[in-house]
Design a protein around this motif. Structure first.
Motif, short mmCIF file in Angstrom:
data_model
loop_
_atom_site.label_atom_id
_atom_site.label_comp_id
_atom_site.label_asym_id
_atom_site.label_seq_id
_atom_site.Cartn_x
_atom_site.Cartn_y
_atom_site.Cartn_z
N UNK A 1 -7.93 22.86 -2.16
CA UNK A 1 -8.80 22.83 -1.65
C UNK A 1 -10.48 23.94 -2.54
N UNK A 2 -10.93 23.61 -2.81
CA UNK A 2 -11.62 25.06 -3.99
C UNK A 2 -12.53 25.59 -2.84
N UNK A 3 -12.67 27.07 -2.62
CA UNK A 3 -13.15 27.99 -1.83
C UNK A 3 -12.61 28.57 -0.77
N UNK A 4 -11.21 28.27 -0.66
CA UNK A 4 -10.06 28.57 0.03
C UNK A 4 -10.24 30.42 -0.52
N UNK A 5 -10.66 31.35 0.34
CA UNK A 5 -10.59 32.60 -0.51
C UNK A 5 -10.34 33.75 0.80
N UNK A 6 -9.20 34.68 1.04
CA UNK A 6 -9.09 35.58 1.25
C UNK A 6 -8.15 37.10 0.90
N UNK A 7 -8.10 37.99 1.50
CA UNK A 7 -8.46 39.45 1.57
C UNK A 7 -7.74 39.50 1.57
N UNK A 8 -6.92 40.35 0.19
CA UNK A 8 -5.61 40.49 0.83
C UNK A 8 -5.41 41.37 -1.30
N UNK A 9 -4.08 41.96 -1.43
CA UNK A 9 -3.44 42.07 -2.90
C UNK A 9 -3.28 40.35 -3.47
N UNK A 10 -3.39 40.84 -4.81
CA UNK A 10 -3.27 39.52 -5.72
C UNK A 10 -2.53 39.46 -5.89
N UNK A 11 -1.30 41.09 -6.73
CA UNK A 11 -0.39 41.09 -7.15
C UNK A 11 1.02 40.62 -6.17
#
Length: 466
Positions: free
Chosen positions: A344-354
């Protein structure tokens, strides 16, 4: 229903009753009630005896005054009693005839009779005549001379005290008993509650220790006593615990760093040796050494990551589109098992991508080791959460072992058979990372295979994730 739910479902009153505070208050009130009830009974008995003594004295004084006046030639037709004297007065002849009486008992038979033939000259007893509604105390004495002849007897009587004519005193004492018990109950409850305030604060601080960190200390009360000693002991224990954990983390971190340098050098040399001509007969051995070196490097990397997670080492965070991250991670894999994606597009979280890449890599690697023919990866919204599911069609994980796979270095027998080189740290690291960012990682039910569900707080337009 779990034990925790059953505990929360207990009635509030029962919880208070069986608490230390409730039991102490109940015991204090019961003991106080017994003591105060005994005191109440003693007070009633003493009050009754005191009133009885007053009645006896009153009748004796009244009879002596009337007898004195009659012996001095007073008016025989008038027997007046004062407000502080016995209300019932009779003059009885030796023939048991009532010849004079006060208004309260005029026209009634004699209250008591003394046998003159036997020499009875005095009456001082409790009598209960049928024509009166209550028992009275009678005091009588004979007078030698009177208007009715010699040996007439003057009898004075007054009602005796009892619960029926002393009802105000028992009611007052019962009211006082109830008030005292209420005061004792409130004071005991309040005092014990105040004494347990520092203990409740220490308990709350210890319950939040995971969020506060091992460097946090509980407050120490100023007043000396057992609670202050408890707080100091807790803080001393936390000091030792923090020191032990710091030593452990330092060891893991130092060991990881010390191991990575020689392993990296060895890996570089082995890779360089493999660039030599193919006819060299030592290449299979070197390839095996390279595989072992890479495994050691993976173990060291996992230990270092666990050390950072345990220490809650901060890492920069940014908005991460989970659909894009999944596409990138799947594109980097070259496994034999096809991976189907529903994103599903636009599912955004705030975290460290690594770190999130590491979580997805661990979940996909685990699925590849156990899948038979396919893997499904789903990204979707669920309320305020972003949900990532990784599903394989392997043999699955028994329900009783679903939590054990998240323990460090824990590996099931099937996992050891499929991947003998595994470390048993991938899934624990993935769960730790999920919890660092306010999420969770668990194994859910599925018709076939293992279904790992990762939940993370969504980034909304109003601000950071919850």
């Amino acid at each position: 229903m779990t034990t925790e739910k059953r505990d929360h479902a207990r009635p509030w009153a029962r919880h208070l009753l069986f608490s230390v505070r409730g039991r102490a208050t109940l015991i204090t009130v019961v003991v106080s009630a017994l003591i105060l009830a005994l005191a109440l009974v003693l007070m009633l008995l003493l009050a009754r005896d005191w009133v009885k003594s007053m009645v006896e004295h009153e009748t004796e004084r009244t009879a002596e005054r009337i007898a004195f006046e009659l012996s001095r030639g007073g008016n025989p037709g008038i027997i007046d009693v004062g407000p502080d004297e016995a209300p019932m007065v009779q003059v009885v002849t030796p023939e048991e005839e009532v010849v004079a009486a006060s208004d309260a008992i005029r026209g009634r038979p004699a209250l008591a009779i003394a046998d003159l033939a036997r020499g009875e000259l005095l009456i001082d007893q409790r009598v209960c005549p049928d024509f009166l509604d209550t028992c009275v105390w009678a005091f009588g004495l004979r007078i030698h001379t009177s208007p009715w002849g010699s040996n007439a007897m003057v009898i004075a009587a007054a009602p005796l005290p009892g619960l029926l004519n002393m009802w105000l005193l028992p009611l007052a004492l019962l009211g006082l008993l109830a008030a005292l018990l209420s005061l004792i109950a409130w004071w005991t409850w309040h005092t014990i509650g105040q004494a347990f305030v520092p203990v409740d604060i220490i308990r709350a601080e210890m319950a939040d220790l995971d969020a506060l960190g091992l460097d946090h200390r509980v407050p120490v009360p100023q007043a000396p006593g057992g609670v202050k000693s408890l707080a100091e002991t807790v803080n001393a224990t936390l000091d030792r615990l923090e020191e032990a954990v710091t030593r452990e983390r330092r060891f893991v971190s130092d060991a990881s760093h010390d191991l990575r340098n020689p392993i990296t050098g060895l890996q570089t040399r082995l890779e360089f040796a493999l660039g030599e001509p193919d006819d060299a007969d030592w290449k299979p051995m070197v390839r095996g050494a390279l595989r072992d070196t890479r495994r050691l490097n993976d173990i060291v990397a996992d230990l270092l990551e666990l050390s950072r997670l345990d220490a809650r080492t901060p890492m920069p965070v940014e908005p991460v589109d989970l659909a894009a991250l999944v596409r990138r991670e799947v594109g980097l894999r070259a496994g034999d098992v096809p991976i189907r994606m529903r994103l599903e597009p636009g599912v955004v979280v705030r975290a460290n991508p690594v770190r999130l890449s590491r979580v997805l890599g661990n979940l996909l690697g685990n699925a590849e080791r156990h899948a038979e023919s396919r893997i499904e990866v789903t990204v979707a919204r669920d309320g305020a959460d972003a949900v990532v599911e990784v599903l394989d069609d392997g043999s699955g994980i028994p329900e009783e072992a679903r939590e054990r796979v998240f323990e460090r270095f824990a590996r099931l027998s099937e996992s050891r058979a499929r991947d003998p080189q595994g470390t048993g740290l991938g899934l624990p690291i993935a769960r730790e990372i999920a919890e660092v960012y306010g999420g969770s990682l668990r194994i859910a039910d599925s018709r076939r295979g293992a279904r790992f569900v990762l939940r993370l707080p969504l980034v909304t337009g109003d601000g950071p994730p919850r």
